[in-house]
Structure formats: structure tokens, C-alpha cells
Design an enzyme around this catalytic site. Structure first.
Site, PDB file in Angstrom:
ATOM      1  N   PRO A  91       0.811  -1.221   0.000  1.00  0.00           N
ATOM      2  CA  PRO A  91       0.000   0.000   0.000  1.00  0.00           C
ATOM      3  C   PRO A  91       0.848   1.276   0.000  1.00  0.00           C
ATOM      4  CG  PRO A  91      -0.341  -1.290   2.022  1.00  0.00           C
ATOM      5  CD  PRO A  91       0.545  -2.094   1.137  1.00  0.00           C
ATOM      6  N   GLU A 118       3.056  -7.175   8.412  1.00  0.00           N
ATOM      7  CA  GLU A 118       3.341  -5.740   8.452  1.00  0.00           C
ATOM      8  C   GLU A 118       4.285  -5.318   7.321  1.00  0.00           C
ATOM      9  OE1 GLU A 118       1.709  -3.528  10.518  1.00  0.00           O
ATOM     10  OE2 GLU A 118       0.569  -5.356  10.878  1.00  0.00           O
ATOM     11  N   ARG A 156      -3.927  -8.421 -20.618  1.00  0.00           N
ATOM     12  CA  ARG A 156      -4.892  -8.072 -21.672  1.00  0.00           C
ATOM     13  C   ARG A 156      -4.362  -7.020 -22.640  1.00  0.00           C
ATOM     14  NH1 ARG A 156      -8.301  -4.207 -21.005  1.00  0.00           N
ATOM     15  NH2 ARG A 156     -10.182  -5.210 -21.751  1.00  0.00           N
ATOM     16  N   ASP A 171     -11.275   0.831 -24.612  1.00  0.00           N
ATOM     17  CA  ASP A 171     -11.397   0.814 -23.148  1.00  0.00           C
ATOM     18  C   ASP A 171     -11.359   2.217 -22.560  1.00  0.00           C
ATOM     19  OD1 ASP A 171     -11.542  -1.882 -23.181  1.00  0.00           O
ATOM     20  OD2 ASP A 171      -9.562  -2.253 -22.328  1.00  0.00           O
TER      21      ASP A 171
END
Ligand code: 6GU
Length: 236
Positions: A91, A118, A156, A171
Site C-alpha cells: 500500500p 506488516e 490483456r 477501453d
């Protein structure tokens, strides 16, 4: 052949994903090769295959140790003569967006490190200098789901992976396109009083294209005004 090596403490998470869907087809076609490696196989603890430990200085949770990760990445690098771009999913990473996906698809080979607990001992990052990526501003229990997002979005973009019938050309976020998609309809022409817009059955292709463009713009203004502001040019 695009190659991805995934390093994880939970290799079983990937089993279903690898054998289903578009990815299974791409593997069958020989366009993509995916290998999942269990980090525990490179543990320095022969008895329990432990790969985590408590942080120096205290604090909650466990960290993934540096030795197994470096050993594993070095072993995996040498499985193929092409050098891989090493990605660490966290993150704390740079947010993955379509532009990043498109450049990952150009690399030819990725090694993807999935974090848990962690996170990693900082020396993993200092030594490997991986490309740290996040998939968004929310917290997952580990990098595995993020790895699937990364692989799914990247493969893709590889020529031949999508059939002719479904192209990535239009897209929402491809090639700098930043408009949401227009609504689409199929049979029946009416359901519970909801009718397919007349323009779509008019046969007037020019009008249809115009309507779709308007609808895309309208939806984007309503839902994602932020997309209408061009992204900052990284070269300026
Ligand atoms: Cl890559 N990992 C984790 N644990 N949480 C996340 C993430 C990654 N991206 C967004 N949240």
C-alpha cells in the site's frame, strides 16, 4: 512469451485464477507464462520454514525476513535469461493506473513480490530496489489480490490475448482515453417498460457514434470529473 513469476506465502490463492478465464486461454495460446513460487521454499529455517520475525524496536505484527526473499528472487531471476522487472506490492507503492499497466506489458518479464503481515524488512527494498506498486488507497490483507489485478490488467494489453471480438482499443482508460464507457443494450428491445434508445435501432451510424460520445462525456462529468482534467505530464 510474456513471463510472470509470483512470489507469495500463499501460492494456493492463485490456483483458480490461473486455470479459469482469459488468463488460462492466454497461457494455452503460449502468449503468457505464469509461475507461482512459495517463499517458504527459500526459508533459512530448515525445520519450520519460517520466513517472518518480530520487528526490531518493537511494534505489532511480523515482518518478512530479508534472507528468504533475496534467495528466492535471485533463484527466480536465473530461471530465465531475460532480466525481470521486480515489483513489490505494497500500500506504500505508487498507484497502478492504466498508463503503468501499458508500460508493464511492454517489459516482457515481471517478478512480483506479494507482501503479507506488516510488510518486508527494509533491506529487501534497499537491495532489490523493486518497483513498489499499490492498487489503490485501501488496505488489503496481502499483495496476492493486487498481484491478480496487476496480471489481469497487464496480460490483456499483450497482442493476441484478447480475441478480435473484444478489443482493448475502446477501453475507458486505454491510450490516454479518459472517458467512461457509454451504456449498451442487447435484446429484448423492451423489458418492464424500459426501452432501448431509438437512436441505437435507427441504423444511422453517424448518429449512433455521436450519441455514444455524448453519453460517455455525460457519464464522466457526472461520476468522474477528475478524469476530464488531463493528468500531469511527467516530462514537464
Ligand atoms: Cl499492493 N497490498 C496491500 N496489502 N494492500 C494494498 C495494496 C497492496 N494496494 C492497495 N492496498
Amino acid at each position: 512469451m510474456f513471463r510472470v513469476d509470483i512470489i507469495t506465502l500463499f501460492p494456493q490463492i492463485f490456483a483458480g485464477y490461473l486455470t479459469q478465464s482469459l488468463l488460462a486461454k492466454a497461457i494455452d495460446k503460449g502468449l503468457v507464462e505464469i509461475h507461482v513460487h512459495d517463499l517458504r521454499d527459500w526459508s533459512v529455517d530448515e525445520k519450520h520454514h519460517k520466513v517472518d520475525d518480530r520487528p526490531y524496536g518493537g511494534g505489532p505484527g511480523m515482518l518478512i525476513c530479508v534472507e528468504p526473499v533475496i534467495r528466492c528472487v535471485e533463484a527466480v531471476q536465473s530461471l530465465d535469461s531475460r532480466p525481470a522487472l521486480v515489483i513489490l506490492l505494497t500500500p506504500q507503492g505508487e498507484r497502478l493506473e492504466q498508463r503503468g499497466v501499458e508500460s508493464l506489458a511492454q517489459t516482457g518479464r515481471l517478478i512480483v513480490l506479494c507482501g503479507r503481515y506488516e510488510g518486508f524488512d527494509q533491506r529487501v527494498i534497499d537491495i532489490l530496489k523493486p518497483h513498489e506498486l499499490s492498487i489503490g488507497d485501501y488496505v488489503l490483507n496481502g499483495g496476492e489480490v493486487a498481484a491478480m489485478v496487476l496480471v489481469d490488467s497487464t496480460i490483456r494489453m499483450i497482442p493476441g490475448v484478447l480475441g478480435d471480438e473484444c478489443s482493448s482499443w475502446d477501453d475507458s482508460f486505454s491510450r490516454g482515453n479518459r472517458l467512461l464507457e457509454f451504456p449498451q443494450y442487447t435484446r429484448p428491445p423492451e423489458y418492464r417498460g424500459h426501452r432501448v434508445p431509438d437512436v441505437l435501432v435507427s441504423g444511422d451510424h453517424k448518429k449512433i457514434a455521436q450519441w455514444r460520445q455524448e453519453q460517455s462525456l455525460l457519464k464522466t462529468e457526472l461520476r468522474r470529473k477528475d478524469l476530464l482534467i488531463p493528468p500531469a505530464d511527467p516530462n514537464t
